[in-house]
Every structure is written in C-alpha cells, then in structure tokens.
Enzyme design. Structure first.
Site, PDB file in Angstrom:
ATOM      1  CE  LYS A   1      -2.919   2.773   3.163  1.00  8.72           C
ATOM      2  NZ  LYS A   1      -3.808   2.568   4.565  1.00  8.72           N
TER       3      LYS A   1
ATOM      4  CG  ASP B   1      -1.805   5.366   5.020  1.00 11.08           C
ATOM      5  OD1 ASP B   1      -1.405   4.477   5.720  1.00 11.08           O
ATOM      6  OD2 ASP B   1      -2.788   5.696   4.703  1.00 11.08           O
TER       7      ASP B   1
ATOM      8  CG  ASP C   1      -9.519   7.290   7.675  1.00 11.27           C
ATOM      9  OD1 ASP C   1      -8.607   7.209   6.680  1.00 11.27           O
ATOM     10  OD2 ASP C   1      -9.533   7.525   8.727  1.00 11.27           O
TER      11      ASP C   1
ATOM     12  NE  ARG D   1     -10.151  -1.626   4.736  1.00 11.19           N
ATOM     13  CZ  ARG D   1     -10.474  -1.536   6.106  1.00 11.19           C
ATOM     14  NH1 ARG D   1     -11.718  -2.313   6.358  1.00 11.19           N
ATOM     15  NH2 ARG D   1      -9.771  -0.922   7.088  1.00 11.19           N
TER      16      ARG D   1
ATOM     17  CD  GLU E   1      -6.582   5.019   3.164  1.00  6.82           C
ATOM     18  OE1 GLU E   1      -7.597   5.153   3.901  1.00  6.82           O
ATOM     19  OE2 GLU E   1      -5.474   5.014   3.217  1.00  6.82           O
TER      20      GLU E   1
ATOM     21  CE  LYS F   1      -5.934   8.553   8.593  1.00  9.43           C
ATOM     22  NZ  LYS F   1      -6.680   7.749   9.429  1.00  9.43           N
TER      23      LYS F   1
ATOM     24  CG  ASP G   1      -5.580   7.962   5.036  1.00  5.03           C
ATOM     25  OD1 ASP G   1      -6.656   8.524   4.598  1.00  5.03           O
ATOM     26  OD2 ASP G   1      -5.508   6.910   5.755  1.00  5.03           O
TER      27      ASP G   1
HETATM   28  N1  BES Z   1      -3.721   4.268   7.238  1.00  6.60           N
HETATM   29  C1  BES Z   1      -4.798   4.036   8.225  1.00  6.60           C
HETATM   30  C2  BES Z   1      -4.390   3.352   9.269  1.00  6.60           C
HETATM   31  C3  BES Z   1      -3.431   4.021  10.162  1.00  6.60           C
HETATM   32  C4  BES Z   1      -3.825   4.549  11.447  1.00  6.60           C
HETATM   33  C5  BES Z   1      -2.099   3.508  10.297  1.00  6.60           C
HETATM   34  C6  BES Z   1      -3.282   5.047  12.423  1.00  6.60           C
HETATM   35  C7  BES Z   1      -1.509   3.957  11.276  1.00  6.60           C
HETATM   36  C8  BES Z   1      -1.724   4.616  12.198  1.00  6.60           C
HETATM   37  C9  BES Z   1      -6.038   3.665   7.455  1.00  6.60           C
HETATM   38  O1  BES Z   1      -6.211   3.990   6.071  1.00  6.60           O
HETATM   39  C10 BES Z   1      -7.162   4.064   8.170  1.00  6.60           C
HETATM   40  O2  BES Z   1      -7.678   5.042   8.260  1.00  6.60           O
HETATM   41  N2  BES Z   1      -8.039   2.997   8.770  1.00  6.60           N
HETATM   42  C11 BES Z   1      -8.903   3.417   9.647  1.00  6.60           C
HETATM   43  C12 BES Z   1     -10.063   2.279   9.271  1.00  6.60           C
HETATM   44  C13 BES Z   1     -11.550   2.654   9.726  1.00  6.60           C
HETATM   45  C14 BES Z   1     -11.996   3.904   9.053  1.00  6.60           C
HETATM   46  C15 BES Z   1     -12.393   1.608   9.506  1.00  6.60           C
HETATM   47  C16 BES Z   1      -8.492   3.086  11.034  1.00  6.60           C
HETATM   48  O3  BES Z   1      -7.826   2.128  11.373  1.00  6.60           O
HETATM   49  O4  BES Z   1      -9.239   3.801  11.919  1.00  6.60           O
HETATM   50 ZN    ZN Z   2      -4.598   4.752   5.114  1.00  5.87          ZN
HETATM   51 MN    MN Z   3      -7.344   5.729   6.036  1.00  4.09          MN
END
Ligand code: BES
Ligand code: ZN
Ligand code: MN
Length: 473
Positions: free
Chosen positions: A240, A263, A322, A326, A324, A252, A245
């Site tokens: 990825k 990211d 968010d 996947r 994204e 966020k 992000d």
């Molecule tokens: N890139 C983030 C995951 C992340 C969060 C990595 C904090 C490192 C530190 C990912 O794209 C994301 O935002 N995931 C969300 C998913 C949720 C919206 C279902 C998450 O983990 O909060």
């Molecule tokens: Zn992300």
């Molecule tokens: Mn995200």
C-alpha cells in the site's frame, strides 16, 4: 553517500572503536565496577589519546541472537556518530559469526533524515564515512560475504526510509513512479507504470476511486524480477502506497494527521525488496505491485455509500472513505492473480489503527492461514528483529465484511477490525496462498530506540528478504 565498508584482521588508521562484551565477562580495562554490567545495548565510553572506544553489552551469552548484535552495534554507532565520529571499527571478537547483523545494525543506525532546515549546525549526527569490521584472519572470507549482503539490504532499507520521510507535498504517486524508474535503472528488473488514463482503460476502479479526490493522480507500479526457472510461478509482493491519508470525505481528526505521510510505507518496503532481490540475485521469480494514491476530499472524491467495481468485477460498498488502503490493494491483488497466477501473495500495509491497539509498536500483525508461511515469517522475525505476531483471518471476520449489495463492504464493527480488514483484502486473493502484514504500528517510530533515529523504519524489507532466503536455501 553510503559508508565504505571493509573487513580486515587489524584496524587501519585510527578509527573510533566498538567492542562487545557479554554479561558477567571480566570488566574491560578502563571500566570501573558498577559502570557497566553487560546488559544488552548498554554503553560505556572510554577516551583514548586519538580514538575513543565504546564498550557495548550483549547480555547473556546463552541468549545471544543475531538481533542482539544488530541492536548493540547500532546503539554503539549511533552514540559515536552523535559525538562526531566518522570512521569506526567494530571489533567483532566472539561474535564474528554475526558480521552481517553487525553491519546492518551499523548502517541502519547511521541513517538520519536530513530534513529541510537552513542551519546545518543543527544536524546532530555526523556522517559515517568508513566502517571497518575486525575479525580473525581465518574469519575474513565468511565475514566479507555476510557484510556484502548486509550492506545491500541495509542501504536499500535506508533509501526506503529516506523516501518514506518525505512529506506528502514532495512525494506524490507520480514522484513514487519516478523513484521506481530510478531504482530499476541498472538492475535486472522491469517496471510498468499505469497512469490515470491507463488505470481507467484497464478498469482499476478501486485505485481510481481513492485517487479521485486528489489533484495528484494515482498510479500503479508493477515490477518484475526473473531469477528462477522460466515456468516457476512468481511470488507476488503487494504494498500500500497512500502518499497521504487525510481520510477523504470521512475526514480524519487533526491530531497527529501529519503522521499519515507514512501511509506509503508498505509500498516503499516492496520497492526496496525488489531492489534487494535483484542485487542479491535470488533464484526466484518475484513480482512487486504498488498501488499508489493520495486520499483527499475533493470535487471528484469517492464518498460513503458509493459502489466501486474493482479490476476483476467484484464490487465494494464504501462505508468509510478512510478505509482506503484495502480499496487500492484489492485492485492490485486482482491484477496479480489474473496476470501471474502467483504461488503466494505477500501484502504489506499500514492498514488499521486497530493493529496498533492490539500489538503496539514492536510487532506487526501477521495474518495468514498458511502454516508454512506463518512459521517462515515468525522465524525470520526473530532473526531480523522485525518481529510479527499471528492474528486470525477468515471465519467470522470474513462474515463481518460481506455486504448485502456488493461483494464486500469496506468497514464493519470496530471490534476485531484488524482481522476483518485482513479478511476483506483476502477475498480478492481467492485461492492463492495469502499473507497480510499490518505494519501500521511498526512502519515508523516517533520514540526511537537506542539503535535507530526516528521516522520511517522500512519494516518488512529485511524480514521478507530473510523469508525469501530461507525458502531458497
Ligand atoms: N492508514 C490508516 C491506518 C492507520 C492509522 C495507520 C493510524 C497507522 C496509524 C487507514 O487508512 C485507516 O484510516 N484506517 C481506519 C479504518 C477505519 C476507518 C475503518 C482506522 O484504522 O481507523
Ligand atoms: Zn490509510
Ligand atoms: Mn485511511
């Protein structure tokens, strides 16, 4: 310029020295009782007339792992660089069999992101120019071979860290493609880059959806390495690379959002892996796939409720923009499956905050149903210090992400979401053996340990090289 490295039986010139000592060993000359007990990575500095010596602890002799040597060498080097050393000799003594780990530790410890400040005197870290490894005469040949491989891998890790530490405005999907073009130059690697027009033509609906909100259009990078028998199906490495992000329309919160410049680390780790695989000439076929987008809110951003069709005709019900990572990953995985019929897919992503809650910052989540690969990654994790821990995939977690109106939905319950997210991605791998590494907690560090500077870690690169070497013998 990476440090020049040589392996010798006596030091040349007057470099600063590093000596290793086990717990309970006789106190080295010049060290007072109570000053040093040999605990792992503990240090004592001795000042000689010309050179300085750092004694570094290795802990119990019986518990020694290559990673103990790696971290100890790193801690000693980092300390010497902080006090201005530029030429350093590691006297390996009793740990000469871990010459490779020592070199990795030294090179990784000597990296620091230069940054963009105007005042060079604020640079708190001198640059390592020359590293000597001192071993017995009869150990030179073996140590040299180890050092050479370690140098390749660690310098690529530092390249990955350096690109990783660039901010979102200076590192877009198109810039990533340029960096990949630079990386393949002079290596036995091919590279194909899809720009936004080609992505549309070839129906990469997931990558286009996530990239839609940004003025910096998305890319897909595919790199091929052929080092194995012609008919052998490749291993596919997928990473990825979200260059920033924001969360998109499901924006966020502001706190620590700057960290989302990291990211992209899964994709960059794959880039580094491909470089190292080619340099080490591994007898394998490997294909690296890096989907890259910037996740921004914007007039053409995808939105909650959207139905997105991926490359293979499967559909995603978007519930949260968010989630994204996947959405771009599965497009690349579908392409890998159709095009290469790989023997296995290893996928690296900063996928979920939930894995950080589960495992913290030292271990990455390892999600696979394949015992063979689980064992291989666990063992490689212990050797390299890029440790992983198994978490479940499939079963009830997979049920959670099935959608009433599409193949799957991109979010479900918060509880267990590291596992349901992994299960979502796996749906696109279908019958191909699949390993997912959630590196959200390990891809960068804001509280650096004694042997590293803060920032991107290149987590996954050394781990995977070790796995690939272990299966090729
Ligand atoms: N890139 C983030 C995951 C992340 C969060 C990595 C904090 C490192 C530190 C990912 O794209 C994301 O935002 N995931 C969300 C998913 C949720 C919206 C279902 C998450 O983990 O909060
Ligand atoms: Zn992300
Ligand atoms: Mn995200």
């Amino acid at each position: 310029m990476p440090a020049k490295i040589d392996v010798r039986s006596t030091a040349q010139g007057s470099p600063d020295l590093v000596r290793f000592a086990f717990k309970g060993a006789e106190l080295p000359a010049g060290v007072r009782k109570g000053e040093f007990a040999g605990a792992p990575s503990s240090l004592v500095l001795l000042r000689g007339k010309e050179a300085r010596t750092v004694i570094v602890g290795l802990g119990d002799k019986e518990k020694l792992e290559p990673d103990t040597v790696r971290k100890a060498a790193g801690a000693a080097i980092k300390h010497l660089l902080k006090i201005g050393a530029t030429e350093i000799a590691l006297e390996l003594g009793a740990v000469a069999e871990h010459a490779g780990a020592a070199v990795e530790g030294a090179i990784l410890a000597s990296y620091k992101f230069v940054g963009f400040g105007k005042d060079p005197s604020k640079q708190t870290h001198s640059i390592l120019q020359r590293l000597q490894l001192i071993v017995r005469e009869n150990e030179v040949t073996v140590a040299r071979a180890q050092a050479r491989e370690a140098e390749i891998v660690a310098n690529l890790a530092n390249l990955v860290r350096d690109l990783g530490n660039l901010p979102g405005n200076l590192f877009t999907p198109a810039i990533l493609a340029d960096k990949a073009r630079e990386l393949v130059r002079g290596r036995k690697l091919s590279l194909k880059v899809w720009d936004e027009k080609m992505l549309k033509r070839d129906r990469f609906g997931g990558i286009l959806a996530v990239g839609g909100g940004s003025a910096n259009p998305p890319r897909l990078l595919v790199m091929e390495y052929r080092g194995g028998p012609k008919t052998q199906p490749p291993i596919a490495l997928v990473g990825k690379a979200v260059t920033f992000d924001t969360g998109g329309i499901s924006l966020k919160p502001g706190a620590a959002m700057d960290e989302m410049k990291w990211d992209k680390m899964g994709g960059l780790a794959v880039l580094g892996m491909m470089g190292a695989i080619a340099d080490l000439k591994l007898p394998l076929n490997v294909v690296g796939l890096i989907p890259s987008a910037e996740n921004m809110p914007g007039p053409d951003a995808y939105r909650p409720g959207d139905i997105v069709t991926t490359r293979d005709g499967k559909t995603i019900e978007i519930l949260n923009t968010d989630a994204e990572g996947r959405v771009i990953l599965v497009d690349a995985i579908a392409y890998a499956r159709e095009t290469y019929k790989p023997s296995a897919i290893f996928e690296y992503s900063t996928l979920t905050g939930a894995v950080v809650m589960a495992l913290g910052h030292k271990r990455a989540g390892l999600f696979t149903s394949e015992e063979k690969w689980r064992d291989a990654f666990m063992a490689a994790g212990r050797r390299t210090g890029e440790t992983v821990w198994p978490l479940p995939i499939d079963g009830e977690y997979r049920e959670n992400v099935l959608s009433e109106i599409a193949t799957a939905k991109n979010t479900s319950f918060r509880e267990g979401s590291a596992c349901s997210s992994a299960s979502f991605v796996k749906l696109w791998a279908e019958e191909i053996p699949f390993v997912h590494l959630d590196i959200a907690g390990t891809a960068w560090t804001t509280k650096p340990p004694a042997h590293l500077e803060g920032g991107a870690t290149a987590f996954g690169l050394r781990l995977t090289l070790d796995v690939l070497k272990s299966v090729t013998g």
